[in-house]
Design an enzyme around this catalytic site. Structure first.
Site, PDB file in Angstrom:
ATOM      1  N   ASN A   1      44.226  33.075  41.599  1.00 53.84           N
ATOM      2  CA  ASN A   1      44.276  34.289  40.787  1.00 53.84           C
ATOM      3  C   ASN A   1      43.149  35.242  41.194  1.00 53.84           C
ATOM      4  OD1 ASN A   1      42.698  32.226  39.597  1.00 53.84           O
ATOM      5  ND2 ASN A   1      42.852  33.101  37.560  1.00 53.84           N
TER       6      ASN A   1
ATOM      7  N   GLU B   1      41.288  38.633  39.685  1.00 52.62           N
ATOM      8  CA  GLU B   1      41.147  39.533  38.530  1.00 52.62           C
ATOM      9  C   GLU B   1      40.578  40.896  38.947  1.00 52.62           C
ATOM     10  OE1 GLU B   1      40.610  36.172  35.056  1.00 52.62           O
ATOM     11  OE2 GLU B   1      38.851  37.334  35.635  1.00 52.62           O
ATOM     12  N   ASN B   2      40.642  41.818  38.007  1.00 49.32           N
ATOM     13  CA  ASN B   2      40.191  43.181  38.262  1.00 49.32           C
ATOM     14  C   ASN B   2      39.520  43.736  37.015  1.00 49.32           C
ATOM     15  OD1 ASN B   2      40.764  46.316  38.309  1.00 49.32           O
ATOM     16  ND2 ASN B   2      40.912  45.584  40.408  1.00 49.32           N
ATOM     17  N   ALA B   3      38.516  44.589  37.225  1.00 49.88           N
ATOM     18  CA  ALA B   3      37.785  45.175  36.094  1.00 49.88           C
ATOM     19  C   ALA B   3      38.705  45.942  35.147  1.00 49.88           C
ATOM     20  CB  ALA B   3      36.680  46.098  36.612  1.00 49.88           C
TER      21      ALA B   3
ATOM     22  N   GLU C   1      50.204  32.171  41.296  1.00 49.23           N
ATOM     23  CA  GLU C   1      51.580  31.987  41.760  1.00 49.23           C
ATOM     24  C   GLU C   1      52.050  33.223  42.525  1.00 49.23           C
ATOM     25  OE1 GLU C   1      50.327  31.594  38.762  1.00 49.23           O
ATOM     26  OE2 GLU C   1      51.422  30.089  37.567  1.00 49.23           O
TER      27      GLU C   1
HETATM   28 ZN   LIG Z   1      51.223  34.420  36.009  1.00 51.68          ZN
END
Ligand SMILES: [Zn+2]
Length: 170
Positions: free
Chosen positions: A67, A69-71, A80
């Protein structure tokens, strides 16, 4: 029954929990690949690391993703979708099996709703999905990520997303 439901996604097998040691070595390898890539998860906001891996139907090649993530939160990508986007980018759109690993103490971490739909896009037939807990203390101690007695959920995309939306338009 209507013919309009005949093409609905229906699982061939029910979900079950088995031990890691009872799995085929190719599935064990896929879970290890998901565990390895999970350590590269970019999760400065949630701290919740997830790893996923899918095997190409044509040549058994493994595509793994974490995964990211982003601010701004919304642009974040799950493991996935990272794995599948990597595969599609390399020309692979058919998969024989998938694996997802994360760690919550009291529950298996199954794919989120968005990822279920994303996996379904590439599932002409049902795709088995194996879900396991990935224990960080073992990684820190440089131990094997999984032990023989560890529980693994054997599910499938048609179990996770029955009667799902799919268009057959060319
Ligand atoms: Zn998902």
């Amino acid at each position: 029954m209507s013919h309009l439901t005949e093409n609905f996604s229906r699982p061939e097998k029910k979900e079950e929990v088995v031990t890691f040691g009872s799995l085929d070595t190719t599935v064990q390898q896929l879970l290890r690949a998901a565990s390895e890539v999970r350590q590269r998860a970019y999760v400065p906001y949630s701290g919740f690391k997830v790893g996923a891996a899918f095997r190409a139907k044509a040549n058994d090649q493994i595509f793994a993703g974490c995964n990211v993530e982003n601010a701004a939160f919304t642009p974040s990508s799950c493991a996935e979708r990272t794995a599948l986007a990597k595969a599609v980018s390399e020309g692979t759109t058919e998969f024989s099996v998938g694996a997802v690993v994360a760690f919550e103490p009291d529950v298996f971490t199954t794919p989120c709703g968005v990822c279920r739909q994303f996996i379904r896009e590439f599932a002409t037939d049902d795709i088995p999905i194996y879900v396991a807990q990935d224990i960080d203390a073992r990684f820190a101690a440089k131990e094997e990520p999984f032990r023989s007695e560890d529980p693994v959920l054997c599910t499938s995309i048609f179990n996770l997303l029955p009667s799902s939306f799919r268009t057959y338009r060319k």
